[in-house]
Every structure is written in C-alpha cells, then in structure tokens.
Motif scaffolding. Structure first.
Motif, PDB file in Angstrom:
ATOM      1  N   ASP A  20       0.833  -1.202   0.000  1.00 45.39           N
ATOM      2  CA  ASP A  20       0.000   0.000   0.000  1.00 45.39           C
ATOM      3  C   ASP A  20       0.867   1.251   0.000  1.00 45.39           C
ATOM      4  O   ASP A  20       0.812   2.034  -0.923  1.00 45.39           O
ATOM      5  CB  ASP A  20      -0.932  -0.007   1.217  1.00 45.39           C
ATOM      6  N   SER A  21       1.659   1.452   1.049  1.00 44.42           N
ATOM      7  CA  SER A  21       2.488   2.645   1.115  1.00 44.42           C
ATOM      8  C   SER A  21       3.643   2.439   2.082  1.00 44.42           C
ATOM      9  O   SER A  21       3.605   1.556   2.927  1.00 44.42           O
ATOM     10  CB  SER A  21       1.655   3.856   1.564  1.00 44.42           C
ATOM     11  N   LEU A  22       4.648   3.279   1.913  1.00 41.76           N
ATOM     12  CA  LEU A  22       5.814   3.256   2.791  1.00 41.76           C
ATOM     13  C   LEU A  22       5.831   4.563   3.555  1.00 41.76           C
ATOM     14  O   LEU A  22       5.675   5.631   2.964  1.00 41.76           O
ATOM     15  CB  LEU A  22       7.079   3.127   1.946  1.00 41.76           C
ATOM     16  N   LYS A  23       5.999   4.483   4.859  1.00 41.86           N
ATOM     17  CA  LYS A  23       6.031   5.671   5.713  1.00 41.86           C
ATOM     18  C   LYS A  23       7.351   5.686   6.457  1.00 41.86           C
ATOM     19  O   LYS A  23       7.937   4.650   6.746  1.00 41.86           O
ATOM     20  CB  LYS A  23       4.889   5.648   6.739  1.00 41.86           C
ATOM     21  N   SER A  24       7.822   6.876   6.793  1.00 44.42           N
ATOM     22  CA  SER A  24       9.038   7.042   7.585  1.00 44.42           C
ATOM     23  C   SER A  24       8.737   7.946   8.771  1.00 44.42           C
ATOM     24  O   SER A  24       7.762   8.705   8.759  1.00 44.42           O
ATOM     25  CB  SER A  24      10.153   7.681   6.748  1.00 44.42           C
ATOM     26  N   SER A  25       9.590   7.848   9.773  1.00 42.76           N
ATOM     27  CA  SER A  25       9.456   8.701  10.948  1.00 42.76           C
ATOM     28  C   SER A  25      10.825   9.274  11.275  1.00 42.76           C
ATOM     29  O   SER A  25      11.823   8.563  11.255  1.00 42.76           O
ATOM     30  CB  SER A  25       8.928   7.891  12.141  1.00 42.76           C
ATOM     31  N   SER A  26      10.860  10.553  11.582  1.00 46.13           N
ATOM     32  CA  SER A  26      12.113  11.182  11.980  1.00 46.13           C
ATOM     33  C   SER A  26      12.126  11.484  13.476  1.00 46.13           C
ATOM     34  O   SER A  26      13.069  12.079  13.982  1.00 46.13           O
ATOM     35  CB  SER A  26      12.345  12.466  11.172  1.00 46.13           C
ATOM     36  N   ASN A  27      11.062  11.072  14.182  1.00 48.07           N
ATOM     37  CA  ASN A  27      10.981  11.325  15.621  1.00 48.07           C
ATOM     38  C   ASN A  27      10.621  10.054  16.396  1.00 48.07           C
ATOM     39  O   ASN A  27       9.806  10.087  17.309  1.00 48.07           O
ATOM     40  CB  ASN A  27      10.005  12.461  15.922  1.00 48.07           C
ATOM     41  N   ASN A  28      11.222   8.942  15.988  1.00 45.31           N
ATOM     42  CA  ASN A  28      11.055   7.650  16.655  1.00 45.31           C
ATOM     43  C   ASN A  28       9.597   7.218  16.781  1.00 45.31           C
ATOM     44  O   ASN A  28       9.166   6.730  17.819  1.00 45.31           O
ATOM     45  CB  ASN A  28      11.750   7.650  18.015  1.00 45.31           C
ATOM     46  N   GLY A  29       8.816   7.409  15.724  1.00 47.13           N
ATOM     47  CA  GLY A  29       7.437   6.929  15.691  1.00 47.13           C
ATOM     48  C   GLY A  29       6.402   7.878  16.254  1.00 47.13           C
ATOM     49  O   GLY A  29       5.240   7.519  16.380  1.00 47.13           O
ATOM     50  N   GLY A  30       6.789   9.107  16.571  1.00 47.30           N
ATOM     51  CA  GLY A  30       5.819  10.091  17.052  1.00 47.30           C
ATOM     52  C   GLY A  30       4.855  10.504  15.958  1.00 47.30           C
ATOM     53  O   GLY A  30       3.686  10.766  16.204  1.00 47.30           O
ATOM     54  N   SER A  31       5.350  10.543  14.732  1.00 49.41           N
ATOM     55  CA  SER A  31       4.527  10.837  13.554  1.00 49.41           C
ATOM     56  C   SER A  31       5.203  10.195  12.346  1.00 49.41           C
ATOM     57  O   SER A  31       6.377   9.835  12.396  1.00 49.41           O
ATOM     58  CB  SER A  31       4.376  12.350  13.361  1.00 49.41           C
ATOM     59  N   TYR A  32       4.438  10.077  11.275  1.00 48.87           N
ATOM     60  CA  TYR A  32       4.943   9.430  10.057  1.00 48.87           C
ATOM     61  C   TYR A  32       4.643  10.302   8.851  1.00 48.87           C
ATOM     62  O   TYR A  32       3.664  11.048   8.828  1.00 48.87           O
ATOM     63  CB  TYR A  32       4.295   8.048   9.873  1.00 48.87           C
ATOM     64  N   PHE A  33       5.493  10.197   7.827  1.00 45.43           N
ATOM     65  CA  PHE A  33       5.296  10.914   6.573  1.00 45.43           C
ATOM     66  C   PHE A  33       5.592   9.953   5.427  1.00 45.43           C
ATOM     67  O   PHE A  33       6.246   8.928   5.607  1.00 45.43           O
ATOM     68  CB  PHE A  33       6.205  12.154   6.500  1.00 45.43           C
ATOM     69  N   ASN A  34       5.073  10.281   4.244  1.00 46.45           N
ATOM     70  CA  ASN A  34       5.323   9.444   3.068  1.00 46.45           C
ATOM     71  C   ASN A  34       6.806   9.430   2.769  1.00 46.45           C
ATOM     72  O   ASN A  34       7.467  10.458   2.821  1.00 46.45           O
ATOM     73  CB  ASN A  34       4.543   9.953   1.855  1.00 46.45           C
TER      74      ASN A  34
END
Length: 161
Positions: free
Chosen positions: A106-120
């Motif tokens: 479906d999609s790939l998400k990344s987090s730059s704050n250890n899972g606090g939020s996600y972005f494409n």
C-alpha cells in the motif's frame, strides 16, 4: 484466507550484529483498515529471531518469528523496522522492486521522531513477507446437527400426514 507467517526478508546495509546492531521488527494490525500509519493500528505480540552479520555490506537478511503468528484475512498490517541498538539502513533495490510475498503493498512511511509521527517516504525499501495459507478447519458438528434436524423435521412431517 488467513496466513501463517514464515519469515520476513529485508535488504539492509551497515547491519553488523558483531558491532552491536540489533534490529527490531514489529507488526501492527488494523482490522477496520482505517490507519494511515502504525499509530492507528494495534501492536501484535510477535517477536523475531534476528539474523547475525559481521559485515556492513548491503545484503538480504531473513527474520523468522519466534512463535506462530497468523495474518487474519481482510486486515491491514504495518511492518515497522527499527533498531533497539546501533544503527543500520533499510535499503531499496535498484531498480526499485515491488515488495513481494502474500501482502499487497500500500504505502511506505518514515518517521524522523522515533514513531511520534509518520510521513510518506520517497524510498522504496525492499522487503518480502513469506507466509503459508492456513487450511480451512472443518468441524463435522454443524453438518451432523443439520442432518439431525432435517431427520427430525422429516419424521415430524410424516406423522402429520
């Protein structure tokens, strides 16, 4: 159809367990299929045996579950890849390869704050989910009850004639 997880295959670099890298794979489930990241799903209790590595070279690594885990039909799942110690990179293939296995990507998400939020994510990290279909378990009890009920109805209708 439900599937029993066999293993998950990832392409990693700088994954050197001799140097202290420890991978963390987690599976999140969303039966309502409304989540847009692992934050909207439920963490499943599945642990993995991590493969060992004495090199930083990019390679393919297979993670096997420590106990049986079943993917339920008609459920959205998220695979979270993290590190509990050290750091490594989850790599894409060049050219990009659509993830394979039982899952529909479906999609790939990344987090730059250890899972606090996600972005494409702009990367297309390589992975494969291998699983075995769980055979339908047949219970003869329902069939016997239906046959017994049919026999009783037939007997009753014969008496009323």
């Amino acid at each position: 159809m439900d599937y029993q997880l066999d293993n998950i295959v990832l392409r990693l670099s700088n994954y050197n367990t001799d140097a202290g890298d420890v991978a963390l794979l987690q599976i999140y489930a969303d039966a309502a299929k409304t989540s847009t990241s692992p934050l909207g799903a439920t963490l499943e209790s599945v642990l993995f045996n991590n493969p060992t590595s004495a090199s930083d070279a990019a390679s393919v690594f297979t993670f096997t579950p420590t106990a049986n885990f079943t993917f339920a039909a008609d459920t959205r799942y998220w695979l979270l890849v993290d590190a509990t110690s050290g750091s490594y990179f989850w790599r894409s293939s060049f050219p990009n390869v659509t993830p394979t296995g039982i899952a529909t990507f479906d999609s790939l998400k990344s987090s730059s704050n250890n899972g606090g939020s996600y972005f494409n994510s702009g990367s297309f990290n390589s992975f494969q989910v291998n699983a075995t279909p769980v055979p339908f378990e047949f219970s003869p009890n329902f069939g016997i009850a239906v046959l017994g009920g049919g026999w009783l109805l037939r007997k009753r209708f014969k008496k009323s004639k």
